[in-house]
Design an enzyme around this catalytic site. Structure first.
Site, PDB file in Angstrom:
ATOM      1  N   PRO A  11       0.756  -1.480  -0.001  1.00  0.00           N
ATOM      2  CA  PRO A  11      -0.064  -0.007  -0.225  1.00  0.00           C
ATOM      3  C   PRO A  11       0.762   1.690  -0.184  1.00  0.00           C
ATOM      4  CG  PRO A  11      -0.413  -0.580   2.589  1.00  0.00           C
ATOM      5  CD  PRO A  11       0.493  -2.404   1.177  1.00  0.00           C
ATOM      6  N   ASN A  12       0.559   2.351  -0.841  1.00  0.00           N
ATOM      7  CA  ASN A  12       0.513   3.341  -1.019  1.00  0.00           C
ATOM      8  C   ASN A  12       2.266   3.415  -1.565  1.00  0.00           C
ATOM      9  OD1 ASN A  12      -1.159   4.805   0.879  1.00  0.00           O
ATOM     10  ND2 ASN A  12      -0.233   3.768   3.017  1.00  0.00           N
ATOM     11  N   ARG A  19       5.271  12.013  -3.862  1.00  0.00           N
ATOM     12  CA  ARG A  19       4.895  12.617  -2.003  1.00  0.00           C
ATOM     13  C   ARG A  19       6.224  11.694  -1.172  1.00  0.00           C
ATOM     14  NH1 ARG A  19       1.262  13.924  -3.832  1.00  0.00           N
ATOM     15  NH2 ARG A  19      -0.967  14.103  -3.666  1.00  0.00           N
ATOM     16  N   TYR A  24      11.300   8.908   0.572  1.00  0.00           N
ATOM     17  CA  TYR A  24      11.323   7.713  -0.405  1.00  0.00           C
ATOM     18  C   TYR A  24      11.686   7.877  -0.841  1.00  0.00           C
ATOM     19  CZ  TYR A  24       8.029   5.705   3.322  1.00  0.00           C
ATOM     20  OH  TYR A  24       7.163   5.002   4.358  1.00  0.00           O
ATOM     21  N   ASN A  75       8.288  -5.251  -1.403  1.00  0.00           N
ATOM     22  CA  ASN A  75       8.195  -4.471  -0.226  1.00  0.00           C
ATOM     23  C   ASN A  75       6.706  -4.842   0.200  1.00  0.00           C
ATOM     24  OD1 ASN A  75       7.966  -2.431   1.558  1.00  0.00           O
ATOM     25  ND2 ASN A  75       8.958  -0.871  -0.198  1.00  0.00           N
ATOM     26  N   ALA A  78       3.108  -1.112   4.745  1.00  0.00           N
ATOM     27  CA  ALA A  78       2.554  -1.033   5.963  1.00  0.00           C
ATOM     28  C   ALA A  78       2.679  -2.249   5.977  1.00  0.00           C
ATOM     29  CB  ALA A  78       1.584  -0.122   6.232  1.00  0.00           C
ATOM     30  N   HIS A  81       4.317  -4.971   8.160  1.00  0.00           N
ATOM     31  CA  HIS A  81       4.282  -4.914  10.471  1.00  0.00           C
ATOM     32  C   HIS A  81       2.913  -5.828  10.574  1.00  0.00           C
ATOM     33  CE1 HIS A  81       7.660  -2.310   8.880  1.00  0.00           C
ATOM     34  NE2 HIS A  81       7.288  -1.610   8.592  1.00  0.00           N
ATOM     35  N   ASP A  88       1.805 -15.621   5.291  1.00  0.00           N
ATOM     36  CA  ASP A  88       0.632 -16.945   5.474  1.00  0.00           C
ATOM     37  C   ASP A  88       1.825 -17.649   3.601  1.00  0.00           C
ATOM     38  OD1 ASP A  88       0.521 -18.334   7.951  1.00  0.00           O
ATOM     39  OD2 ASP A  88      -1.459 -17.805   7.492  1.00  0.00           O
ATOM     40  N   GLU A  99      13.421  -8.858   1.237  1.00  0.00           N
ATOM     41  CA  GLU A  99      12.540  -8.378   1.732  1.00  0.00           C
ATOM     42  C   GLU A  99      13.181  -6.574   1.324  1.00  0.00           C
ATOM     43  OE1 GLU A  99      11.665  -8.239   5.915  1.00  0.00           O
ATOM     44  OE2 GLU A  99      10.528  -6.217   6.433  1.00  0.00           O
ATOM     45  N   HIS A 101      13.111  -2.675   1.915  1.00  0.00           N
ATOM     46  CA  HIS A 101      11.927  -1.223   2.345  1.00  0.00           C
ATOM     47  C   HIS A 101      13.112   0.074   1.635  1.00  0.00           C
ATOM     48  CE1 HIS A 101       9.207  -3.030   4.894  1.00  0.00           C
ATOM     49  NE2 HIS A 101      10.468  -4.184   5.071  1.00  0.00           N
ATOM     50  N   ILE A 102      12.336   0.889   1.198  1.00  0.00           N
ATOM     51  CA  ILE A 102      13.216   1.662   1.074  1.00  0.00           C
ATOM     52  C   ILE A 102      13.825   2.485   2.051  1.00  0.00           C
ATOM     53  CG2 ILE A 102      12.385   4.268  -0.346  1.00  0.00           C
ATOM     54  CD1 ILE A 102      10.618   2.693  -1.404  1.00  0.00           C
ATOM     55  N   SER A 103      13.680   2.616   3.572  1.00  0.00           N
ATOM     56  CA  SER A 103      13.515   3.867   4.098  1.00  0.00           C
ATOM     57  C   SER A 103      14.199   2.815   4.817  1.00  0.00           C
ATOM     58  CB  SER A 103      12.504   4.160   4.709  1.00  0.00           C
ATOM     59  OG  SER A 103      11.748   3.484   5.617  1.00  0.00           O
ATOM     60  N   ARG A 108      13.500   3.967  12.394  1.00  0.00           N
ATOM     61  CA  ARG A 108      11.944   4.728  12.294  1.00  0.00           C
ATOM     62  C   ARG A 108      10.963   5.005  13.743  1.00  0.00           C
ATOM     63  NH1 ARG A 108       9.150   5.384   6.230  1.00  0.00           N
ATOM     64  NH2 ARG A 108       8.154   6.630   8.020  1.00  0.00           N
ATOM     65  N   ARG A 112       7.880  -0.283  13.852  1.00  0.00           N
ATOM     66  CA  ARG A 112       8.214  -0.458  11.664  1.00  0.00           C
ATOM     67  C   ARG A 112       9.527  -1.141  11.691  1.00  0.00           C
ATOM     68  NH1 ARG A 112       5.555   3.233   8.564  1.00  0.00           N
ATOM     69  NH2 ARG A 112       5.378   5.099   9.533  1.00  0.00           N
TER      70      ARG A 112
HETATM   71  O1  CA2 Z   1      10.622   2.079   3.821  1.00  0.00           O
HETATM   72  C1  CA2 Z   1       9.656   0.898   3.185  1.00  0.00           C
HETATM   73  O2  CA2 Z   1       9.775   0.717   1.986  1.00  0.00           O
HETATM   74  C2  CA2 Z   1       8.157   1.193   3.198  1.00  0.00           C
HETATM   75  O3  CA2 Z   1       8.098   0.279   3.550  1.00  0.00           O
HETATM   76  C3  CA2 Z   1       7.032   2.014   3.513  1.00  0.00           C
HETATM   77  C4  CA2 Z   1       5.982   1.547   4.135  1.00  0.00           C
HETATM   78  C5  CA2 Z   1       6.372   1.962   5.244  1.00  0.00           C
HETATM   79  O4  CA2 Z   1       4.657   1.646   5.776  1.00  0.00           O
HETATM   80  C6  CA2 Z   1       7.241   0.991   5.919  1.00  0.00           C
HETATM   81  O5  CA2 Z   1       6.649   1.119   7.599  1.00  0.00           O
HETATM   82  C7  CA2 Z   1       8.367   0.926   5.431  1.00  0.00           C
HETATM   83  C8  CA2 Z   1       5.317   2.976   3.978  1.00  0.00           C
HETATM   84  C9  CA2 Z   1       5.060   3.144   1.668  1.00  0.00           C
HETATM   85  C10 CA2 Z   1       4.259   4.275   1.921  1.00  0.00           C
HETATM   86  O6  CA2 Z   1       5.153   4.568   0.258  1.00  0.00           O
HETATM   87  C11 CA2 Z   1       5.301   5.979  -0.059  1.00  0.00           C
HETATM   88  C12 CA2 Z   1       5.891   6.377  -0.483  1.00  0.00           C
HETATM   89  C13 CA2 Z   1       5.976   7.649  -1.316  1.00  0.00           C
HETATM   90  C14 CA2 Z   1       5.142   8.592  -0.908  1.00  0.00           C
HETATM   91  C15 CA2 Z   1       4.384   8.342  -0.086  1.00  0.00           C
HETATM   92  C16 CA2 Z   1       3.645   7.472   0.685  1.00  0.00           C
END
Ligand code: CA2
Length: 145
Positions: A11-12, A19, A24, A75, A78, A81, A88, A99, A101-103, A108, A112
């Site tokens: 998601p997102n 954004r 990110y 990836n 959210a 977590h 499963d 796996e 994660h960008i960040s 954080r 997370r």
């Molecule tokens: O760091 C990551 O890749 C995360 O998987 C990104 C998730 C976050 O919930 C994880 O804890 C860490 C959130 C993805 C949101 O992606 C966006 C990208 C650009 C702008 C807004 C949201």
């Protein structure tokens, strides 16, 4: 055997590059697909990128990967977590799972720091920006070769 690596996004992540660039970065999911494809094609593999904001759709894509993919780079956003359902589903997939994660999730909020996916993953990359996807793709190729 399939030579396609599935790059799954939760998601997102469709908003990547649009954004919150301070967290990110400014690259988009199209950039993720391009750099993964470059890594894969150099090594005789292909990639297919998927993104969904819905947990069940990610589960179903993992089910499709059972026949269509040789490895998964994920990836889960959210859902990383929270989702036992995605864990499963990954446990039904027989190939390697990586796996990403960008960040750096460990820098954080504490919610997370736990990942349901890590216990299934061969490797975990966090904090390498979108390069983490390319590194995971490269690793998937090398463990499969
Ligand atoms: O760091 C990551 O890749 C995360 O998987 C990104 C998730 C976050 O919930 C994880 O804890 C860490 C959130 C993805 C949101 O992606 C966006 C990208 C650009 C702008 C807004 C949201």
């Amino acid at each position: 055997m399939s030579k396609t690596i599935h790059i799954l996004n939760g998601p997102n992540l469709n908003l990547l590059g649009k954004r919150q660039p301070e967290i990110y970065g400014s690259d988009t999911l199209e950039d993720v697909e391009r750099i993964c494809r470059e890594e894969a094609q150099l090594r005789g593999f292909e990639v297919e990128l998927f993104q969904s904001n819905f947990e069940g759709e990610i589960v179903e894509q993992i089910h499709r990967a059972r026949d269509a993919a040789c490895a998964i780079v994920i990836n889960a956003g959210a859902y990383t977590h929270t989702s036992v359902a995605i864990l499963d589903a990954l446990n039904t997939f027989e190939g390697p799972v990586f796996e990403v994660h960008i960040s750096n999730v460990h820098k954080r909020e504490s919610f997370r720091h736990h990942s349901f996916i890590s216990q299934r993953a061969e490797g975990v990359l966090a904090g390498f920006g979108i390069e983490g996807y390319a590194l995971a793709t490269r690793r998937a190729c090398s463990v499969l070769s």
